[in-house]
Design a protein around this motif. Structure first.
Motif, PDB file in Angstrom:
ATOM      1  N   MET A  94       0.840  -1.374  -0.103  1.00  7.98           N
ATOM      2  CA  MET A  94      -0.042   0.053  -0.091  1.00  7.98           C
ATOM      3  C   MET A  94       0.801   1.294   0.065  1.00  7.98           C
ATOM      4  SD  MET A  94      -3.113  -0.997  -0.485  1.00  7.98           S
ATOM      5  CE  MET A  94      -3.883   0.566  -0.518  1.00  7.98           C
ATOM      6  N   LYS A  95       2.090   1.109   0.265  1.00  7.90           N
ATOM      7  CA  LYS A  95       2.999   2.112   0.165  1.00  7.90           C
ATOM      8  C   LYS A  95       3.273   2.739  -1.145  1.00  7.90           C
ATOM      9  CE  LYS A  95       7.360   4.290   1.973  1.00  7.90           C
ATOM     10  NZ  LYS A  95       8.360   4.271   3.241  1.00  7.90           N
ATOM     11  N   VAL A  96       3.205   1.552  -2.023  1.00  7.89           N
ATOM     12  CA  VAL A  96       3.651   2.012  -3.698  1.00  7.89           C
ATOM     13  C   VAL A  96       2.351   2.033  -4.378  1.00  7.89           C
ATOM     14  CG1 VAL A  96       4.771   1.123  -5.442  1.00  7.89           C
ATOM     15  CG2 VAL A  96       5.672   0.862  -3.080  1.00  7.89           C
ATOM     16  N   ALA A  97       1.278   1.279  -4.001  1.00  5.79           N
ATOM     17  CA  ALA A  97      -0.137   0.969  -4.777  1.00  5.79           C
ATOM     18  C   ALA A  97      -0.795   2.344  -5.075  1.00  5.79           C
ATOM     19  CB  ALA A  97      -0.800  -0.009  -4.203  1.00  5.79           C
ATOM     20  N   LYS A  98      -1.524   2.246  -6.055  1.00  3.54           N
ATOM     21  CA  LYS A  98      -2.415   3.413  -6.164  1.00  3.54           C
ATOM     22  C   LYS A  98      -3.667   3.125  -5.385  1.00  3.54           C
ATOM     23  CE  LYS A  98      -1.670   4.610 -11.103  1.00  3.54           C
ATOM     24  NZ  LYS A  98      -0.371   3.795 -11.386  1.00  3.54           N
ATOM     25  N   LYS A  99      -4.152   4.200  -4.669  1.00  6.27           N
ATOM     26  CA  LYS A  99      -5.131   3.962  -3.807  1.00  6.27           C
ATOM     27  C   LYS A  99      -6.508   4.379  -4.510  1.00  6.27           C
ATOM     28  CE  LYS A  99      -1.899   4.296  -0.676  1.00  6.27           C
ATOM     29  NZ  LYS A  99      -0.619   4.305  -1.122  1.00  6.27           N
ATOM     30  N   THR A 100      -6.575   5.280  -5.541  1.00  7.35           N
ATOM     31  CA  THR A 100      -7.738   5.369  -6.392  1.00  7.35           C
ATOM     32  C   THR A 100      -7.786   4.640  -7.659  1.00  7.35           C
ATOM     33  OG1 THR A 100      -7.599   8.024  -5.914  1.00  7.35           O
ATOM     34  CG2 THR A 100      -9.043   6.943  -7.667  1.00  7.35           C
ATOM     35  N   VAL A 101      -8.631   3.585  -7.553  1.00  4.21           N
ATOM     36  CA  VAL A 101      -8.668   2.505  -8.612  1.00  4.21           C
ATOM     37  C   VAL A 101      -9.820   2.701  -9.429  1.00  4.21           C
ATOM     38  CG1 VAL A 101      -8.643  -0.055  -8.900  1.00  4.21           C
ATOM     39  CG2 VAL A 101      -7.462   0.883  -6.906  1.00  4.21           C
ATOM     40  N   TYR A 102      -9.965   2.594 -10.900  1.00  7.66           N
ATOM     41  CA  TYR A 102     -11.085   2.663 -11.659  1.00  7.66           C
ATOM     42  C   TYR A 102     -11.409   1.189 -11.585  1.00  7.66           C
ATOM     43  CZ  TYR A 102      -9.336   7.007 -13.129  1.00  7.66           C
ATOM     44  OH  TYR A 102      -8.852   8.533 -13.124  1.00  7.66           O
ATOM     45  N   GLY A 118      -9.878   3.109 -22.633  1.00  3.02           N
ATOM     46  CA  GLY A 118      -9.090   3.927 -23.706  1.00  3.02           C
ATOM     47  C   GLY A 118      -8.631   5.446 -22.943  1.00  3.02           C
ATOM     48  N   LYS A 119      -9.937   5.846 -22.294  1.00  2.51           N
ATOM     49  CA  LYS A 119     -10.062   7.300 -21.806  1.00  2.51           C
ATOM     50  C   LYS A 119      -8.942   7.433 -20.668  1.00  2.51           C
ATOM     51  CE  LYS A 119     -11.428  11.532 -21.284  1.00  2.51           C
ATOM     52  NZ  LYS A 119     -11.160  12.628 -22.244  1.00  2.51           N
ATOM     53  N   LYS A 120      -8.864   6.480 -19.736  1.00  2.00           N
ATOM     54  CA  LYS A 120      -7.888   6.404 -18.692  1.00  2.00           C
ATOM     55  C   LYS A 120      -6.587   6.082 -19.073  1.00  2.00           C
ATOM     56  CE  LYS A 120     -11.315   8.474 -16.227  1.00  2.00           C
ATOM     57  NZ  LYS A 120     -11.025  10.094 -16.092  1.00  2.00           N
ATOM     58  N   GLN A 121      -6.374   5.462 -20.052  1.00  3.43           N
ATOM     59  CA  GLN A 121      -4.929   4.940 -20.619  1.00  3.43           C
ATOM     60  C   GLN A 121      -4.795   4.094 -19.484  1.00  3.43           C
ATOM     61  OE1 GLN A 121      -2.662   8.087 -21.422  1.00  3.43           O
ATOM     62  NE2 GLN A 121      -3.516   8.721 -23.123  1.00  3.43           N
ATOM     63  N   ILE A 122      -5.582   2.823 -18.992  1.00  2.26           N
ATOM     64  CA  ILE A 122      -5.245   1.710 -18.276  1.00  2.26           C
ATOM     65  C   ILE A 122      -5.148   0.516 -19.032  1.00  2.26           C
ATOM     66  CG2 ILE A 122      -5.703   3.135 -16.024  1.00  2.26           C
ATOM     67  CD1 ILE A 122      -8.544   1.908 -16.134  1.00  2.26           C
ATOM     68  N   LYS A 123      -4.611  -0.393 -18.453  1.00  5.96           N
ATOM     69  CA  LYS A 123      -4.460  -1.911 -19.048  1.00  5.96           C
ATOM     70  C   LYS A 123      -5.621  -2.693 -18.582  1.00  5.96           C
ATOM     71  CE  LYS A 123       0.317  -1.500 -19.684  1.00  5.96           C
ATOM     72  NZ  LYS A 123       1.692  -2.100 -19.498  1.00  5.96           N
TER      73      LYS A 123
END
Length: 151
Positions: A94-102, A118-123
């Motif tokens: 959790m020190k490295v992870a993103k806390k806001t997740v789509y 596509g819009k958020k450019q996430i995999k």
């Protein structure tokens, strides 16, 4: 078509008390580059990717000068990089992870899923049902399903 029809139900995930070392081992074992982070109730509390790890070990400082954006790599020898790489292994995820997740709901339409990816450019997009992780959808999953008539 709905998320539940294209999502992978076997989700590789890690618990919020895992170390970054454990996450990297999961990446290597499974040939993946990111995983949802969940609590004991299987609720998504974060997401960690290889990019999150790269941003930490590739630490840099940023300078803005005369309206131009410069990135200045920190000066020093390779030990600084290697030390950061060694140090991060014992960090809590959790020190490295993103806390806001789509995320998307299990009954979301594929068109909206494609738009978000596509819009958020996430995999990848974790899929939830009643706040609980139930699957994951990648850009590749959407492409394969959208163009399966070509196969």
């Amino acid at each position: 078509m709905k998320a539940e029809q294209i999502m992978k139900k076997q989700v590789i995930k890690v618990k919020e008390d895992a170390s970054v070392r454990f996450v990297i081992e999961k990446f290597i074992e499974n040939g993946i580059s990111g995983v949802p982070v969940v609590n004991d109730g299987n609720e998504i509390v974060g997401y960690i990717s290889d990019g999150d790890i790269m941003r930490f070990i590739g630490k840099h400082k940023e300078n803005i000068l005369n309206a131009f954006y410069y990135v200045t790599v920190l000066q020093g020898d390779d030990d600084e990089f290697e030390e950061r790489a060694r140090k991060i292994l014992d960090y809590n995820v959790m020190k490295v992870a993103k806390k806001t997740v789509y995320t998307v709901n299990w009954d979301e339409d594929m068109e909206k899923i494609a738009y978000i990816l596509g819009k958020k450019q996430i995999k990848k997009l974790p899929v939830e049902r009643d706040g609980i992780l139930v699957g994951i959808i990648s850009r590749g999953d959407v492409i394969r399903r959208a163009f399966e008539f070509l196969i």
